[in-house]
Scaffold this motif. Structure first.
Motif, PDB file in Angstrom:
ATOM      1  N   TYR A   2      34.416  52.407  48.246  1.00  0.00           N
ATOM      2  CA  TYR A   2      34.764  51.043  47.885  1.00  0.00           C
ATOM      3  C   TYR A   2      34.698  50.885  46.372  1.00  0.00           C
ATOM      4  N   ARG A   3      35.570  50.019  45.859  1.00  0.00           N
ATOM      5  CA  ARG A   3      35.687  49.865  44.413  1.00  0.00           C
ATOM      6  C   ARG A   3      35.627  48.390  44.033  1.00  0.00           C
ATOM      7  N   LEU A   4      34.889  48.117  42.968  1.00  0.00           N
ATOM      8  CA  LEU A   4      34.891  46.819  42.303  1.00  0.00           C
ATOM      9  C   LEU A   4      35.753  46.991  41.057  1.00  0.00           C
ATOM     10  N   THR A   5      36.780  46.162  40.929  1.00  0.00           N
ATOM     11  CA  THR A   5      37.676  46.234  39.783  1.00  0.00           C
ATOM     12  C   THR A   5      37.612  44.920  39.016  1.00  0.00           C
ATOM     13  N   ILE A   6      37.544  45.038  37.691  1.00  0.00           N
ATOM     14  CA  ILE A   6      37.574  43.870  36.817  1.00  0.00           C
ATOM     15  C   ILE A   6      38.699  44.081  35.816  1.00  0.00           C
ATOM     16  N   GLN A   7      39.597  43.108  35.747  1.00  0.00           N
ATOM     17  CA  GLN A   7      40.701  43.150  34.787  1.00  0.00           C
ATOM     18  C   GLN A   7      40.461  42.066  33.739  1.00  0.00           C
ATOM     19  N   TYR A   8      40.486  42.474  32.486  1.00  0.00           N
ATOM     20  CA  TYR A   8      40.262  41.549  31.377  1.00  0.00           C
ATOM     21  C   TYR A   8      41.576  41.241  30.681  1.00  0.00           C
ATOM     22  N   ARG A  36      28.575  55.212  42.031  1.00  0.00           N
ATOM     23  CA  ARG A  36      28.994  56.617  42.068  1.00  0.00           C
ATOM     24  C   ARG A  36      29.753  57.016  40.825  1.00  0.00           C
ATOM     25  N   ALA A  37      30.616  56.126  40.359  1.00  0.00           N
ATOM     26  CA  ALA A  37      31.448  56.433  39.194  1.00  0.00           C
ATOM     27  C   ALA A  37      31.905  55.133  38.563  1.00  0.00           C
ATOM     28  N   ALA A  38      32.156  55.195  37.264  1.00  0.00           N
ATOM     29  CA  ALA A  38      32.713  54.058  36.536  1.00  0.00           C
ATOM     30  C   ALA A  38      33.804  54.595  35.623  1.00  0.00           C
ATOM     31  N   SER A  39      34.885  53.842  35.538  1.00  0.00           N
ATOM     32  CA  SER A  39      35.957  54.234  34.620  1.00  0.00           C
ATOM     33  C   SER A  39      36.521  52.989  33.954  1.00  0.00           C
ATOM     34  N   PHE A  40      37.063  53.196  32.770  1.00  0.00           N
ATOM     35  CA  PHE A  40      37.583  52.108  31.961  1.00  0.00           C
ATOM     36  C   PHE A  40      38.928  52.555  31.400  1.00  0.00           C
ATOM     37  N   SER A  41      39.925  51.682  31.495  1.00  0.00           N
ATOM     38  CA  SER A  41      41.246  52.052  30.991  1.00  0.00           C
ATOM     39  C   SER A  41      41.902  50.861  30.316  1.00  0.00           C
ATOM     40  N   LEU A  54      42.132  45.412  29.544  1.00  0.00           N
ATOM     41  CA  LEU A  54      41.161  46.431  29.941  1.00  0.00           C
ATOM     42  C   LEU A  54      40.937  46.328  31.449  1.00  0.00           C
ATOM     43  N   VAL A  55      40.794  47.469  32.095  1.00  0.00           N
ATOM     44  CA  VAL A  55      40.470  47.522  33.517  1.00  0.00           C
ATOM     45  C   VAL A  55      39.205  48.359  33.673  1.00  0.00           C
ATOM     46  N   ALA A  56      38.211  47.788  34.325  1.00  0.00           N
ATOM     47  CA  ALA A  56      36.968  48.496  34.634  1.00  0.00           C
ATOM     48  C   ALA A  56      36.908  48.703  36.137  1.00  0.00           C
ATOM     49  N   GLU A  57      36.569  49.924  36.557  1.00  0.00           N
ATOM     50  CA  GLU A  57      36.480  50.238  37.986  1.00  0.00           C
ATOM     51  C   GLU A  57      35.126  50.882  38.272  1.00  0.00           C
ATOM     52  N   PHE A  58      34.467  50.368  39.300  1.00  0.00           N
ATOM     53  CA  PHE A  58      33.147  50.838  39.699  1.00  0.00           C
ATOM     54  C   PHE A  58      33.213  51.259  41.161  1.00  0.00           C
ATOM     55  N   VAL A  90      39.521  38.817  35.893  1.00  0.00           N
ATOM     56  CA  VAL A  90      39.781  38.697  37.319  1.00  0.00           C
ATOM     57  C   VAL A  90      39.046  39.851  37.976  1.00  0.00           C
ATOM     58  N   MET A  91      38.320  39.559  39.049  1.00  0.00           N
ATOM     59  CA  MET A  91      37.553  40.591  39.753  1.00  0.00           C
ATOM     60  C   MET A  91      38.006  40.671  41.205  1.00  0.00           C
ATOM     61  N   PHE A  92      38.008  41.888  41.739  1.00  0.00           N
ATOM     62  CA  PHE A  92      38.302  42.045  43.159  1.00  0.00           C
ATOM     63  C   PHE A  92      37.692  43.352  43.661  1.00  0.00           C
ATOM     64  N   THR A  93      37.527  43.435  44.974  1.00  0.00           N
ATOM     65  CA  THR A  93      37.008  44.638  45.601  1.00  0.00           C
ATOM     66  C   THR A  93      38.082  45.183  46.543  1.00  0.00           C
ATOM     67  N   ALA A  94      37.959  46.470  46.840  1.00  0.00           N
ATOM     68  CA  ALA A  94      38.920  47.094  47.756  1.00  0.00           C
ATOM     69  C   ALA A  94      38.319  48.359  48.346  1.00  0.00           C
TER      70      ALA A  94
END
Length: 99
Positions: A2-8, A36-41, A54-58, A90-94
Motif C-alpha cells: 500500500y502507498r501513501l502519495t502526496i502531490q504538492y 518500507r520505502a520512500a521516494s520523491f520525484s 513534487l510527488v512523495a510516495e511512502f 493533495v494526499m491519497f492512498t492506494a
C-alpha cells in the motif's frame, strides 16, 4: 503493498520549499512505523495539463501497516509539520497492484 502519495503544487518560492521540505520535513517521515520505502520525484508534464511540483510516495507492506502509520504519534508530528509547508497538497492512498 500500500502507498501513501502526496502531490504538492508549485510553491511561490520553490528553492525555499525544497530546503524546508528535504532538510526538515523528510527526516520527520523516516521513523514512520512500518515504512518500507520512500521516494520523491519532480514530474515533468508530457503534453497538455499541469504536473505537480513534487510527488512523495511512502510504501507499506499492507493496509494494516499503512493504517497503523497514519494513526501513529510519528505521523501526528509529520502532519503538524506539513501544515506549515508553503505549498498546497493533495494526499491519497492506494493498493499497489500488478499489471
Amino acid at each position: 503493498m500500500y502507498r501513501l502519495t502526496i502531490q504538492y503544487r508549485t510553491p511561490a518560492d520553490p528553492e525555499a520549499f525544497d530546503t524546508r521540505y528535504f532538510e526538515q520535513h523528510v527526516p520527520l517521515c523516516r521513523p514512520l512505523p512500518g515504512l518500507r520505502a520512500a521516494s520523491f520525484s519532480k514530474p515533468r508534464i508530457l503534453g497538455d495539463g499541469t504536473a505537480p511540483y513534487l510527488v512523495a510516495e511512502f510504501d507499506f507492506d499492507d493496509a494494516v501497516a499503512l493504517k497503523s502509520a497514519l494513526r501513529s504519534p510519528e505521523m501526528a508530528v509529520v502532519a503538524k509539520d506539513a501544515e506549515a509547508l508553503p505549498a498546497e497538497r493533495v494526499m491519497f492512498t492506494a493498493e499497489i497492484v500488478g499489471g
